[in-house]
Design a protein around this motif. Structure first.
Motif, PDB file in Angstrom:
ATOM      1  N   LYS A 133      -1.942   3.769  11.213  1.00 44.51           N
ATOM      2  CA  LYS A 133      -2.084   3.416   9.807  1.00 44.51           C
ATOM      3  C   LYS A 133      -0.723   3.448   9.116  1.00 44.51           C
ATOM      4  CE  LYS A 133      -6.720   5.438   9.626  1.00 44.51           C
ATOM      5  NZ  LYS A 133      -7.591   6.453   8.976  1.00 44.51           N
ATOM      6  N   GLU A 134      -0.573   2.611   8.112  1.00 43.81           N
ATOM      7  CA  GLU A 134       0.648   2.615   7.310  1.00 43.81           C
ATOM      8  C   GLU A 134       0.508   3.683   6.238  1.00 43.81           C
ATOM      9  OE1 GLU A 134       3.805   2.739   6.441  1.00 43.81           O
ATOM     10  OE2 GLU A 134       3.907   0.751   7.372  1.00 43.81           O
ATOM     11  N   LEU A 135       1.261   4.766   6.374  1.00 39.07           N
ATOM     12  CA  LEU A 135       1.143   5.909   5.482  1.00 39.07           C
ATOM     13  C   LEU A 135       2.238   5.945   4.423  1.00 39.07           C
ATOM     14  CD1 LEU A 135       0.241   8.669   8.104  1.00 39.07           C
ATOM     15  CD2 LEU A 135      -1.308   7.258   6.744  1.00 39.07           C
ATOM     16  N   ARG A 136       3.182   5.020   4.463  1.00 35.94           N
ATOM     17  CA  ARG A 136       4.278   5.031   3.496  1.00 35.94           C
ATOM     18  C   ARG A 136       3.824   4.478   2.145  1.00 35.94           C
ATOM     19  NH1 ARG A 136       8.902   1.744   6.416  1.00 35.94           N
ATOM     20  NH2 ARG A 136       7.072   0.519   7.016  1.00 35.94           N
ATOM     21  N   PRO A 137       4.585   4.744   1.083  1.00 33.61           N
ATOM     22  CA  PRO A 137       4.295   4.111  -0.206  1.00 33.61           C
ATOM     23  C   PRO A 137       4.564   2.612  -0.140  1.00 33.61           C
ATOM     24  CG  PRO A 137       6.361   5.331  -0.315  1.00 33.61           C
ATOM     25  CD  PRO A 137       5.737   5.664   1.005  1.00 33.61           C
ATOM     26  N   ASP A 138       3.945   1.875  -1.020  1.00 30.63           N
ATOM     27  CA  ASP A 138       4.150   0.432  -1.114  1.00 30.63           C
ATOM     28  C   ASP A 138       4.250   0.054  -2.586  1.00 30.63           C
ATOM     29  OD1 ASP A 138       4.266  -2.287  -0.835  1.00 30.63           O
ATOM     30  OD2 ASP A 138       2.144  -2.551  -0.363  1.00 30.63           O
ATOM     31  N   ALA A 166       2.872  -0.753  -9.461  1.00 32.86           N
ATOM     32  CA  ALA A 166       1.830  -0.043  -8.710  1.00 32.86           C
ATOM     33  C   ALA A 166       2.385   0.491  -7.395  1.00 32.86           C
ATOM     34  CB  ALA A 166       0.644  -0.963  -8.433  1.00 32.86           C
ATOM     35  N   ASN A 167       1.737   1.545  -6.918  1.00 32.02           N
ATOM     36  CA  ASN A 167       1.983   2.056  -5.564  1.00 32.02           C
ATOM     37  C   ASN A 167       0.720   1.797  -4.765  1.00 32.02           C
ATOM     38  OD1 ASN A 167       2.484   3.391  -3.206  1.00 32.02           O
ATOM     39  ND2 ASN A 167       2.909   5.385  -4.130  1.00 32.02           N
ATOM     40  N   ARG A 168       0.759   0.774  -3.923  1.00 30.22           N
ATOM     41  CA  ARG A 168      -0.416   0.372  -3.147  1.00 30.22           C
ATOM     42  C   ARG A 168      -0.487   1.083  -1.797  1.00 30.22           C
ATOM     43  NH1 ARG A 168      -0.031  -6.026  -3.049  1.00 30.22           N
ATOM     44  NH2 ARG A 168      -2.071  -5.754  -2.077  1.00 30.22           N
ATOM     45  N   GLY A 169       0.440   1.998  -1.561  1.00 29.53           N
ATOM     46  CA  GLY A 169       0.493   2.683  -0.271  1.00 29.53           C
ATOM     47  C   GLY A 169      -0.357   3.934  -0.230  1.00 29.53           C
ATOM     48  N   HIS A 170      -0.062   4.796   0.766  1.00 24.31           N
ATOM     49  CA  HIS A 170      -0.889   5.979   1.027  1.00 24.31           C
ATOM     50  C   HIS A 170      -0.131   7.282   0.846  1.00 24.31           C
ATOM     51  CE1 HIS A 170      -4.324   3.664   2.511  1.00 24.31           C
ATOM     52  NE2 HIS A 170      -3.439   2.861   3.068  1.00 24.31           N
ATOM     53  N   SER A 171       1.051   7.231   0.219  1.00 29.40           N
ATOM     54  CA  SER A 171       1.782   8.455  -0.091  1.00 29.40           C
ATOM     55  C   SER A 171       2.605   8.230  -1.355  1.00 29.40           C
ATOM     56  CB  SER A 171       2.680   8.874   1.079  1.00 29.40           C
ATOM     57  OG  SER A 171       3.625   7.869   1.372  1.00 29.40           O
ATOM     58  N   ALA A 198       0.152   7.736  -4.765  1.00 27.35           N
ATOM     59  CA  ALA A 198      -0.538   6.648  -4.057  1.00 27.35           C
ATOM     60  C   ALA A 198      -1.732   6.171  -4.864  1.00 27.35           C
ATOM     61  CB  ALA A 198      -0.995   7.134  -2.688  1.00 27.35           C
ATOM     62  N   GLY A 199      -1.897   4.856  -4.927  1.00 24.99           N
ATOM     63  CA  GLY A 199      -3.047   4.271  -5.594  1.00 24.99           C
ATOM     64  C   GLY A 199      -2.980   4.268  -7.109  1.00 24.99           C
ATOM     65  N   THR A 200      -1.817   4.568  -7.691  1.00 26.55           N
ATOM     66  CA  THR A 200      -1.693   4.599  -9.154  1.00 26.55           C
ATOM     67  C   THR A 200      -0.760   3.492  -9.624  1.00 26.55           C
ATOM     68  OG1 THR A 200       0.154   6.159  -9.138  1.00 26.55           O
ATOM     69  CG2 THR A 200      -2.077   7.085  -9.164  1.00 26.55           C
ATOM     70  N   ARG A 201      -0.724   3.289 -10.955  1.00 28.79           N
ATOM     71  CA  ARG A 201       0.141   2.281 -11.541  1.00 28.79           C
ATOM     72  C   ARG A 201       0.686   2.770 -12.874  1.00 28.79           C
ATOM     73  NH1 ARG A 201      -3.568  -2.832 -12.157  1.00 28.79           N
ATOM     74  NH2 ARG A 201      -3.989  -2.275 -10.002  1.00 28.79           N
ATOM     75  N   ASP A 245      11.390   4.685   0.760  1.00 30.90           N
ATOM     76  CA  ASP A 245      11.061   4.139   2.082  1.00 30.90           C
ATOM     77  C   ASP A 245       9.769   3.345   1.935  1.00 30.90           C
ATOM     78  OD1 ASP A 245      10.824   3.531   4.737  1.00 30.90           O
ATOM     79  OD2 ASP A 245      10.192   5.539   5.356  1.00 30.90           O
ATOM     80  N   ASP A 246       9.912   2.092   1.542  1.00 35.35           N
ATOM     81  CA  ASP A 246       8.790   1.241   1.157  1.00 35.35           C
ATOM     82  C   ASP A 246       8.191   0.554   2.382  1.00 35.35           C
ATOM     83  OD1 ASP A 246       7.055  -0.473  -0.257  1.00 35.35           O
ATOM     84  OD2 ASP A 246       8.469  -0.610  -1.922  1.00 35.35           O
ATOM     85  N   ALA A 247       6.868   0.495   2.422  1.00 36.69           N
ATOM     86  CA  ALA A 247       6.191  -0.144   3.555  1.00 36.69           C
ATOM     87  C   ALA A 247       6.514  -1.631   3.632  1.00 36.69           C
ATOM     88  CB  ALA A 247       4.686   0.071   3.459  1.00 36.69           C
ATOM     89  N   GLN A 248       6.591  -2.294   2.482  1.00 39.07           N
ATOM     90  CA  GLN A 248       7.014  -3.693   2.454  1.00 39.07           C
ATOM     91  C   GLN A 248       7.710  -3.961   1.114  1.00 39.07           C
ATOM     92  OE1 GLN A 248       4.060  -6.767   2.129  1.00 39.07           O
ATOM     93  NE2 GLN A 248       2.517  -5.394   1.291  1.00 39.07           N
TER      94      GLN A 248
END
Length: 264
Positions: free
Chosen positions: A155-160, A185-190, A218-221, A248-251
């Protein structure tokens, strides 16, 4: 069934002394030799840092008759959502590996167990394809078989971080200037940790603006307001989350958004 009852009462020795035939176990009840090529269970190790992510598998090989040498080849593929599986390129993959003891496999009871871990991986679903090869005298190929593992998922656990939208609105009494409401937004998991958000007006001579944000869970904006020159479709403003690459962004492809200027 009658013979079975007699065995229970007399025993095999009693039957033999009485001159009666002793039943012999059928071939289907004899011990089955162990398989010559088997795979363990594929394992995925999760981590936020891609360098610490790992996929591993153990292969077990036993010799055939007349075996002089053994070899195993691991191939690994990854499949991501909406894309077909692609090969993973890493050291030790897609090449024949041999035991450190070159005589292993020449004795019937030999067993070779080889684990193949792969590190520094992206998110996705992984699967091994493992080939086993037995060579005889003069390197003649006795047999090659292939086994395929089940899948496991990293799983991708980094912030996005992502700039989700930028809304433009006029400012009463201020011609030539507008307000820009950006949703980050942070669409990632950390959580992200601190980072900056940059507003580039796009108009020549206008100054860029920067807002600092603390850690975005994670999951907030967050909504940020900027005031700048009126939106010009010929040279529209741009909002960039984390322009310095502090996170350290996932994408990073969704970190910038060019503003769509309202018509009229």
């Amino acid at each position: 069934m009658r013979g079975a009852r007699i065995i229970g009462a007399w025993g095999a020795a009693g039957l033999a002394s009485a001159g009666l035939a002793v039943p012999v176990a059928s071939a289907r009840h004899r011990a089955t030799p162990p398989p010559r090529a088997t795979l363990g269970t594929i394992a995925c190790h999760q981590a936020v840092n891609p360098l610490r992510r790992e996929v591993s598998l153990r292969a077990t090989m036993r010799p055939l008759a007349h075996t002089r040498s053994l070899a195993i080849k691991f191939a690994l593929s990854v499949r991501t959502r909406g894309h077909p599986a692609t090969p993973v390129v890493a050291s030790g993959l897609d090449q024949w590996l041999t035991p450190s003891d070159p005589t292993l496999g020449r004795r019937p009871g030999d067993i070779w167990k080889l684990s193949k871990p792969v590190y520094n991986l992206g998110a996705g679903s992984y699967r091994y394809v493992v080939s086993f090869r037995w060579l005889g005298a003069k390197d003649r190929v006795l047999k090659i078989v292939t086994r395929t593992s089940s899948r496991c998922t990293i799983k991708e656990l980094r912030p996005d971080l992502a700039v989700r939208s930028v809304r433009v609105s006029s400012i009463a009494g201020e011609r030539g200037r507008e307000r820009y409401l950006a949703v980050i937004a942070n669409r990632g998991h950390s959580a992200s940790g601190p980072f900056a958000v940059l507003f580039e007006p796009g108009v020549a001579g206008a100054h860029s603006q920067t807002r600092q944000l603390g850690s975005l869970p994670a999951g907030t904006r967050r909504r940020l307001r900027f005031t700048g020159p009126a939106c010009d479709a010929a040279s529209p403003p741009t909002v960039v989350a984390d322009p310095a690459g502090s996170v350290d962004d996932a994408q990073r492809s969704n970190n910038a958004l060019t503003v769509t200027c309202p018509a009229g």
